[in-house]
Design a protein around this motif. Structure first.
Motif, short mmCIF file in Angstrom:
data_model
loop_
_atom_site.label_atom_id
_atom_site.label_comp_id
_atom_site.label_asym_id
_atom_site.label_seq_id
_atom_site.Cartn_x
_atom_site.Cartn_y
_atom_site.Cartn_z
N SER A 181 0.83 -1.10 0.14
CA SER A 181 0.13 0.08 0.10
C SER A 181 0.66 1.28 0.03
N LEU A 182 2.05 1.19 -0.17
CA LEU A 182 3.10 2.36 -0.13
C LEU A 182 3.26 3.01 -1.68
N PHE A 183 3.76 3.97 -1.56
CA PHE A 183 4.23 4.65 -3.24
C PHE A 183 5.46 5.62 -2.52
N GLY A 184 6.07 6.00 -3.47
CA GLY A 184 7.24 6.98 -3.33
C GLY A 184 8.43 6.21 -3.04
N LYS A 185 8.96 6.60 -2.25
CA LYS A 185 10.37 6.11 -1.63
C LYS A 185 10.46 5.49 -0.50
N LEU A 186 11.00 4.06 -0.45
CA LEU A 186 11.15 3.32 0.73
C LEU A 186 12.61 3.00 1.12
N PHE A 187 12.89 3.75 2.33
CA PHE A 187 14.55 3.77 2.84
C PHE A 187 14.79 2.61 3.77
N GLY A 188 15.89 1.93 3.59
CA GLY A 188 16.06 0.76 4.31
C GLY A 188 17.61 0.70 4.40
N GLY A 205 5.26 0.80 -7.84
CA GLY A 205 5.45 2.22 -7.75
C GLY A 205 6.02 2.55 -6.54
N VAL A 206 7.28 1.60 -6.00
CA VAL A 206 7.74 2.04 -4.89
C VAL A 206 9.45 1.98 -5.45
N GLN A 207 10.22 3.04 -4.81
CA GLN A 207 11.69 3.19 -5.18
C GLN A 207 12.38 2.56 -3.95
N LEU A 208 13.03 1.72 -3.90
CA LEU A 208 13.69 1.26 -2.66
C LEU A 208 15.28 1.90 -2.72
N ASN A 280 9.92 16.11 10.62
CA ASN A 280 9.58 17.41 10.47
C ASN A 280 9.82 17.97 9.22
N ILE A 281 9.72 17.24 7.96
CA ILE A 281 10.10 17.84 6.66
C ILE A 281 8.76 17.91 5.73
N ARG A 282 7.61 17.98 6.23
CA ARG A 282 6.44 18.06 5.61
C ARG A 282 6.16 19.57 5.09
N LEU A 283 7.02 19.89 4.28
CA LEU A 283 7.04 21.32 3.71
C LEU A 283 6.09 21.39 2.40
N PRO A 284 5.02 22.38 2.14
CA PRO A 284 4.37 22.25 1.00
C PRO A 284 5.28 22.58 -0.23
N GLN A 285 6.33 22.96 -0.28
CA GLN A 285 6.98 23.07 -1.18
C GLN A 285 8.13 21.84 -1.45
N ALA A 286 8.35 21.14 -0.62
CA ALA A 286 9.24 20.04 -0.71
C ALA A 286 8.53 18.79 -0.91
N LEU A 287 7.58 18.54 -0.37
CA LEU A 287 6.91 17.00 -0.10
C LEU A 287 6.65 16.56 -1.59
N PRO A 288 5.84 17.54 -2.39
CA PRO A 288 5.25 17.29 -3.78
C PRO A 288 6.25 16.66 -4.48
N ASP A 289 7.36 17.16 -4.43
CA ASP A 289 8.61 16.69 -5.33
C ASP A 289 9.11 15.32 -4.86
N VAL A 290 9.00 15.11 -3.46
CA VAL A 290 9.52 13.96 -3.04
C VAL A 290 8.71 12.62 -3.54
N VAL A 291 7.01 12.95 -3.43
CA VAL A 291 6.27 12.08 -3.94
C VAL A 291 6.45 11.63 -5.29
N ALA A 292 6.63 12.63 -6.01
CA ALA A 292 6.81 12.47 -7.52
C ALA A 292 8.01 11.77 -7.90
#
Length: 292
Positions: A181-188, A205-208, A280-292
């Motif tokens: 159920s994830l999307f975006g980036k997964l860090f391990g 749809g997930v980048q490891l 504490n990184i949920r900034l409006p100008q940063a998060l859309p770029d990360v998700v995309a």
């Protein structure tokens, strides 16, 4: 405690318990279905309250706190031995309630596993309680006997997925299911390095994203990914809180079912903590770029 009690009293009897009973297998033996002194929601509330109380053992918590100071909230309190017997019926409701407490994926997720030992290594040969479920495993700090707790969290420390396996299961085997159920980036960490796993998650749809081993060629990563890899310790902080604050790991269990009840209740209790490890990184100008 009153807030937890009100929440469970609404969710368990009114929404979950009637539907759950419809799917239970009927026994050929005649059984009385009289109402117990403690209802299911009260049992769950007491267990979750233990993991939020700061007590290190449930017995001391129940005898010294619940029986003395919580009778106004739980008029039908039973003896400690009887309560331990009643715990087995709360395993499935606790698992279902835990899934309802999961957070929302933001496109930035972290995955890790931690060992749950059930006995000291010297007592493996004589340990019988978990003999049918536990297994020997190895971590970066050595061998252990028990289980692995696999967690996925978001950047705000909220649980997104949980899986419990035997101690000898490879960490990479459970990733596709946890990332469903994830999307975006997964860090391990480096334990999740696998080209087939990377390709499988990419199709989902997930980048490891992981660090490379010393014998591997270095690869170019965006600066934001490098910064988030350095912040991967956030999930290790969650594991530390679960073990040292919620007391999900100890070797005093005498029943496999009660072991899992204690573990799941500790995870539920974590979801109720107001202050979770967060980037504490949920900034409006940063998060859309990360998700995309």
């Amino acid at each position: 405690m009153p807030e937890l009690n009100n929440l469970y009293s609404f969710w368990v009897p009114l929404q979950f318990e009637p539907r759950w009973e419809q799917h239970l297998l009927e026994s050929s033996l005649k059984q009385r279905r009289r109402q117990g002194a403690l209802c299911l929601s009260e049992i769950m509330t007491i267990m979750v309250g233990f993991h939020l109380s700061g007590y290190q053992t449930f017995k001391h918590y129940y005898l010294n706190y619940v029986l003395r100071y919580q009778r106004d909230y739980f008029p039908g309190l039973v003896s400690y031995n009887r309560f331990v017997e009643l715990l087995q019926g709360s395993l499935v409701p606790l698992c279902c309630f835990l899934t309802s407490r999961f957070g929302q994926c933001s496109g930035i997720s972290f995955i890790d596993s931690t060992k749950i030992s059930v006995c000291h290594n010297r007592r493996i040969g004589s340990h019988k309680v978990m003999a049918d479920f536990a297994a020997r495993g190895k971590t970066s700090v050595g061998w252990f006997y028990g289980f692995k707790l696999h967690l996925v969290i978001n950047d705000q420390g909220e649980l997104l997925g949980v899986k419990i396996t035997a101690g000898n299961v490879d960490d990479r085997d459970v990733v596709p299911e946890l990332a469903r159920s994830l999307f975006g980036k997964l860090f391990g960490d480096r334990g999740y390095i696998s080209q087939p796993l990377f390709e499988q998650l990419w199709e989902q749809g997930v980048q490891l994203v992981t660090k490379v081993r010393k014998n591997m060629k270095n690869k170019l990563l965006p600066m934001f990914d490098k910064l988030l890899l350095r912040k991967r310790s956030i999930i290790e902080t969650v594991n530390d809180q679960l073990k040292n604050i919620s007391q999900i790991e100890h070797s005093r269990h005498r029943s496999p079912v009660n072991f899992f009840v204690n573990l799941i209740a500790g995870l539920v209790a974590y979801t109720f903590r107001e202050k979770k490890p967060s980037l504490n990184i949920r900034l409006p100008q940063a998060l859309p770029d990360v998700v995309a």
